[in-house]
Design a protein around this motif. Structure first.
Motif, PDB file in Angstrom:
ATOM      1  N   HIS A 346     -28.586  10.506 -11.525  1.00 29.32           N
ATOM      2  CA  HIS A 346     -28.899  11.762 -10.841  1.00 29.32           C
ATOM      3  C   HIS A 346     -29.351  12.855 -11.799  1.00 29.32           C
ATOM      4  O   HIS A 346     -30.115  13.748 -11.405  1.00 29.32           O
ATOM      5  CB  HIS A 346     -27.676  12.258 -10.069  1.00 29.32           C
ATOM      6  N   SER A 347     -28.858  12.809 -13.049  1.00 29.54           N
ATOM      7  CA  SER A 347     -29.149  13.879 -14.016  1.00 29.54           C
ATOM      8  C   SER A 347     -29.728  13.308 -15.297  1.00 29.54           C
ATOM      9  O   SER A 347     -29.460  12.155 -15.675  1.00 29.54           O
ATOM     10  CB  SER A 347     -27.865  14.658 -14.346  1.00 29.54           C
ATOM     11  N   ARG A 348     -30.506  14.144 -15.970  1.00 28.87           N
ATOM     12  CA  ARG A 348     -31.046  13.771 -17.284  1.00 28.87           C
ATOM     13  C   ARG A 348     -29.974  13.916 -18.363  1.00 28.87           C
ATOM     14  O   ARG A 348     -28.981  14.607 -18.184  1.00 28.87           O
ATOM     15  CB  ARG A 348     -32.246  14.666 -17.603  1.00 28.87           C
ATOM     16  N   ARG A 349     -30.190  13.277 -19.490  1.00 30.30           N
ATOM     17  CA  ARG A 349     -29.199  13.283 -20.564  1.00 30.30           C
ATOM     18  C   ARG A 349     -28.934  14.678 -21.119  1.00 30.30           C
ATOM     19  O   ARG A 349     -27.884  14.929 -21.704  1.00 30.30           O
ATOM     20  CB  ARG A 349     -29.643  12.359 -21.711  1.00 30.30           C
ATOM     21  N   GLU A 350     -29.864  15.589 -20.907  1.00 28.32           N
ATOM     22  CA  GLU A 350     -29.651  16.949 -21.402  1.00 28.32           C
ATOM     23  C   GLU A 350     -28.408  17.607 -20.793  1.00 28.32           C
ATOM     24  O   GLU A 350     -27.842  18.526 -21.378  1.00 28.32           O
ATOM     25  CB  GLU A 350     -30.883  17.815 -21.119  1.00 28.32           C
ATOM     26  N   LEU A 351     -27.993  17.132 -19.629  1.00 28.89           N
ATOM     27  CA  LEU A 351     -26.763  17.666 -19.039  1.00 28.89           C
ATOM     28  C   LEU A 351     -25.584  17.476 -19.985  1.00 28.89           C
ATOM     29  O   LEU A 351     -24.691  18.324 -20.071  1.00 28.89           O
ATOM     30  CB  LEU A 351     -26.473  16.974 -17.698  1.00 28.89           C
ATOM     31  N   LEU A 352     -25.578  16.377 -20.735  1.00 36.57           N
ATOM     32  CA  LEU A 352     -24.465  16.079 -21.631  1.00 36.57           C
ATOM     33  C   LEU A 352     -24.396  17.055 -22.799  1.00 36.57           C
ATOM     34  O   LEU A 352     -23.333  17.210 -23.419  1.00 36.57           O
ATOM     35  CB  LEU A 352     -24.580  14.644 -22.143  1.00 36.57           C
ATOM     36  N   ASP A 353     -25.505  17.715 -23.110  1.00 35.40           N
ATOM     37  CA  ASP A 353     -25.488  18.715 -24.184  1.00 35.40           C
ATOM     38  C   ASP A 353     -24.620  19.916 -23.820  1.00 35.40           C
ATOM     39  O   ASP A 353     -24.139  20.637 -24.698  1.00 35.40           O
ATOM     40  CB  ASP A 353     -26.907  19.193 -24.498  1.00 35.40           C
ATOM     41  N   THR A 354     -24.418  20.135 -22.521  1.00 35.16           N
ATOM     42  CA  THR A 354     -23.613  21.279 -22.100  1.00 35.16           C
ATOM     43  C   THR A 354     -22.126  21.062 -22.381  1.00 35.16           C
ATOM     44  O   THR A 354     -21.351  22.019 -22.348  1.00 35.16           O
ATOM     45  CB  THR A 354     -23.805  21.586 -20.601  1.00 35.16           C
ATOM     46  N   TYR A 355     -21.720  19.828 -22.656  1.00 41.32           N
ATOM     47  CA  TYR A 355     -20.311  19.578 -22.966  1.00 41.32           C
ATOM     48  C   TYR A 355     -19.895  20.336 -24.220  1.00 41.32           C
ATOM     49  O   TYR A 355     -18.921  21.087 -24.222  1.00 41.32           O
ATOM     50  CB  TYR A 355     -20.069  18.080 -23.135  1.00 41.32           C
ATOM     51  N   ASP A 356     -20.630  20.165 -25.295  1.00 42.17           N
ATOM     52  CA  ASP A 356     -20.319  20.886 -26.534  1.00 42.17           C
ATOM     53  C   ASP A 356     -20.486  22.391 -26.340  1.00 42.17           C
ATOM     54  O   ASP A 356     -19.652  23.178 -26.784  1.00 42.17           O
ATOM     55  CB  ASP A 356     -21.224  20.401 -27.663  1.00 42.17           C
ATOM     56  N   ALA A 357     -21.557  22.784 -25.657  1.00 43.13           N
ATOM     57  CA  ALA A 357     -21.834  24.215 -25.479  1.00 43.13           C
ATOM     58  C   ALA A 357     -20.728  24.911 -24.695  1.00 43.13           C
ATOM     59  O   ALA A 357     -20.450  26.097 -24.919  1.00 43.13           O
ATOM     60  CB  ALA A 357     -23.177  24.393 -24.755  1.00 43.13           C
ATOM     61  N   GLU A 358     -20.059  24.184 -23.802  1.00 43.14           N
ATOM     62  CA  GLU A 358     -19.029  24.797 -22.973  1.00 43.14           C
ATOM     63  C   GLU A 358     -17.624  24.640 -23.546  1.00 43.14           C
ATOM     64  O   GLU A 358     -16.833  25.584 -23.572  1.00 43.14           O
ATOM     65  CB  GLU A 358     -19.091  24.201 -21.561  1.00 43.14           C
ATOM     66  N   ARG A 359     -17.298  23.455 -24.021  1.00 43.81           N
ATOM     67  CA  ARG A 359     -15.920  23.201 -24.423  1.00 43.81           C
ATOM     68  C   ARG A 359     -15.585  23.688 -25.832  1.00 43.81           C
ATOM     69  O   ARG A 359     -14.439  24.083 -26.092  1.00 43.81           O
ATOM     70  CB  ARG A 359     -15.603  21.702 -24.308  1.00 43.81           C
ATOM     71  N   ARG A 360     -16.519  23.671 -26.747  1.00 46.60           N
ATOM     72  CA  ARG A 360     -16.190  24.096 -28.116  1.00 46.60           C
ATOM     73  C   ARG A 360     -15.816  25.581 -28.180  1.00 46.60           C
ATOM     74  O   ARG A 360     -14.829  25.946 -28.836  1.00 46.60           O
ATOM     75  CB  ARG A 360     -17.326  23.758 -29.076  1.00 46.60           C
TER      76      ARG A 360
END
Length: 561
Positions: A346-360
């Motif tokens: 459903h989503s492109r891999r760029e969605l996974l980049d938000t993990y670091d941007a949000e959780r760190r």
């Protein structure tokens, strides 16, 4: 020849955060294999407090019923400074002091902000519950399998693991790997990811034991005892797990003895309790160990197809704010739905980049808040780091009001700055944020239409993307936008419609910051991704559709979307 097993996601590490990752991934129907070198939980209970937000997350995955009956009712555990249990008691030590420095008259009422309570239960009690639910949902937990090697390429990740008892060796191939392998994470070290923070502070030696004669000292409501101010110089920390087990810990630098035999352990217990007359049979020794205490934040929470979570990403010392284990569980929850959306196509891999941007950034704020408070501040007075001397933030704001900033959060012009034109604060209470994108969607007590049955706005989140509004006409736009973006489980919730109504009229608009025709787009993890305060006269579907494309990184979306 090695046996080869295929899956979607590998989780390395089967303690609290690894189990949470397996739980949330399986909740989202993602095939997952967990590899853990130990056959079960640690002999030491370790974490004990799970906050309201954590219980909300576990509740969304169907775990809440197994935790009923063990909720704390008086907030985080109270701590007092003592010479010993039987000696002089100096005074209560607060986690967060009011601005005037006076003791709080009552604990923070987190229940006003959540439909659930936090719980106080030892880690080795909650871990089997997570194992059971994750297995029930389809996760494959391979306990006793230690990872001996791994690599990644453009198409996926491979891990080799060996069973410590049988010698059986397997190779697991997956699209992604989540490293929950602890503060000394071999995976993080091999990736070459550095860490920053206050660093190592001290090493503690600990004893886990039972001692029925000291249970009477809990009658005053304190569960943690900081041993200090003694003439003999002995200092330590004594806490109960609420089930008859106690832990005594002390700084190794204050004890050069390497003797940890049963006699010396019981002598330590007698010294800490101030009860030299305790008989050997009064003290049942359960386990002993050493623990490194410090603060570290990884410079990145991901590398390629590998993601760090829990202690592998951030080591945060035990504290009464619940910023350690609870932060790791929230890591797993944030990452799981994103992996599910990408793996599901459903989503492109760029969605996974938000993990670091949000959780760190969340981990960094919590690191700095821990060392700003008295529990750990005194130990790092001579240390320097960028977050030193930060303002102590409100407990409710830390629990329910830390904010995400990433490409997955879609802002309007009114959302860029606060009302004073200043940069955004690190955390605020939900009623202050007023539904700003990037925050956890607020809890609001609702009533099922035609009944007296209460429910929460949070009951509608955690399963899919949701549009929530008081204007029923958004249902058409929500359906069309979801269809175009390819999200079949999209939901629309109308406050005041056929399903639910407000208990107190006007609270929805106040908490979510919406006008009568406005709407908010809520992510599968319950975070507000976008909102419009009033419904535009034209381009209503287009505005929602564009927001959904951007927030979800939907497959096939245009770069400007």
């Amino acid at each position: 020849m090695d046996e080869t097993v295929d899956t979607a996601v590998i989780v390395v590490g089967g303690s609290l955060v690894g189990l949470s990752a397996a739980l949330f991934l399986s909740h989202w129907d993602v095939p997952v294999i967990l590899l853990e070198r130990h056959p079960g939980s640690s002999a030491h209970p370790r974490a004990i407090g799970y906050t309201s937000r954590t219980i909300e997350l576990l509740r969304s995955a169907g775990v809440e019923s197994a935790l009923e009956g063990i909720s704390w009712k008086n907030g985080p555990p109270r701590r007092i400074a003592v010479e010993s249990l039987a000696g002089k008691w100096h005074g209560e030590q607060h986690w967060t002091k009011p601005g005037d420095g006076k003791p709080k008259a009552s604990p923070v009422d987190f229940r006003a902000y959540s439909p659930v309570d936090g719980i106080a239960v030892a880690q080795d009690v909650i871990e089997p519950i997570l194992r059971s639910r994750a297995t029930e949902l389809g996760a494959k937990l391979m306990l006793g399998y230690g990872v001996t090697g791994w690599d990644q390429d453009d198409s996926g990740v491979s891990a080799t693991a060996v069973n410590s008892n049988t010698g059986r060796q397997i190779q697991v191939r997956a699209k992604y790997l989540v490293a929950c392998d602890g503060g000394r994470s071999p995976i993080r070290e091999k990736l070459g990811i550095e860490r920053q923070g206050v660093g190592h502070v001290r090493t503690l030696r600990s004893i886990l034991f039972r001692c029925p004669p000291i249970e009477k000292y809990l009658e005053h409501g304190y569960k943690q005892f900081s041993i200090e101010g003694r003439d003999d110089g002995f200092g330590g920390f004594l806490t109960t797990y609420g089930d008859g087990r106690w832990m005594l810990a002390w700084d190794i630098k204050d004890d050069t003895s390497t003797v940890v035999d049963e006699t010396s352990q019981r002598d330590k217990v007698r010294k800490a309790t101030g009860l030299p007359s305790l008989h050997d049979e009064d003290i049942t020794l359960l386990a002993t160990g050493e623990w490194d205490i410090g603060g570290h934040i990884a410079d990145s929470f991901s590398s390629g197809r590998i993601f760090l979570a829990g202690d592998a990403a951030h080591t945060l010392p035990p504290n009464r704010g619940g910023y350690g284990a609870n932060t790791g569980i929230a890591d797993a929850h944030n990452l799981a739905w994103k992996l599910a959306s990408v793996v599901g196509g459903h989503s492109r891999r760029e969605l996974l980049d938000t993990y670091d941007a949000e959780r760190r950034p969340v981990a960094q704020v919590r690191h700095d808040q821990i060392f700003a408070r008295d529990d750990h501040r005194r130990a790092v007075l001579d240390r320097e780091w960028p977050g030193k001397d930060v303002e102590i933030l409100d407990d409710v704001a830390m629990e329910f009001g830390q904010i995400y900033r990433s490409e997955g959060i879609v802002l309007g012009a009114e959302d860029d700055e606060d009302s004073n034109g200043n940069g955004l604060p690190l955390a605020q209470k939900p009623e202050v944020w007023k539904g700003r994108p990037g925050i956890r969607a607020p809890h609001l007590v609702l009533r099922r239409r035609g009944t007296d049955e209460p429910c929460s706005t949070l009951d509608f989140f955690g399963k899919s993307w949701v549009v929530i509004s008081k204007d029923e006409s958004w249902q058409v736009e929500a359906r069309d936008a979801a269809k175009v973006a390819g999200f079949p489980n999209f939901q629309f919730v109308c406050i005041g419609g056929d399903t639910v109504v407000e208990v107190e009229e006007g609270q929805f608009a106040k908490l979510f910051g919406l006008g009568a025709s406005g709407a908010a787009l809520v992510r599968p993890d319950g975070v507000i991704a976008w909102r419009v305060i009033e419904k535009p006269e034209e381009g209503r579907r287009e505005s929602l559709e564009k927001a959904l494309w951007r927030a979800s990184f939907a497959v096939g979306s245009q770069s400007e979307g």
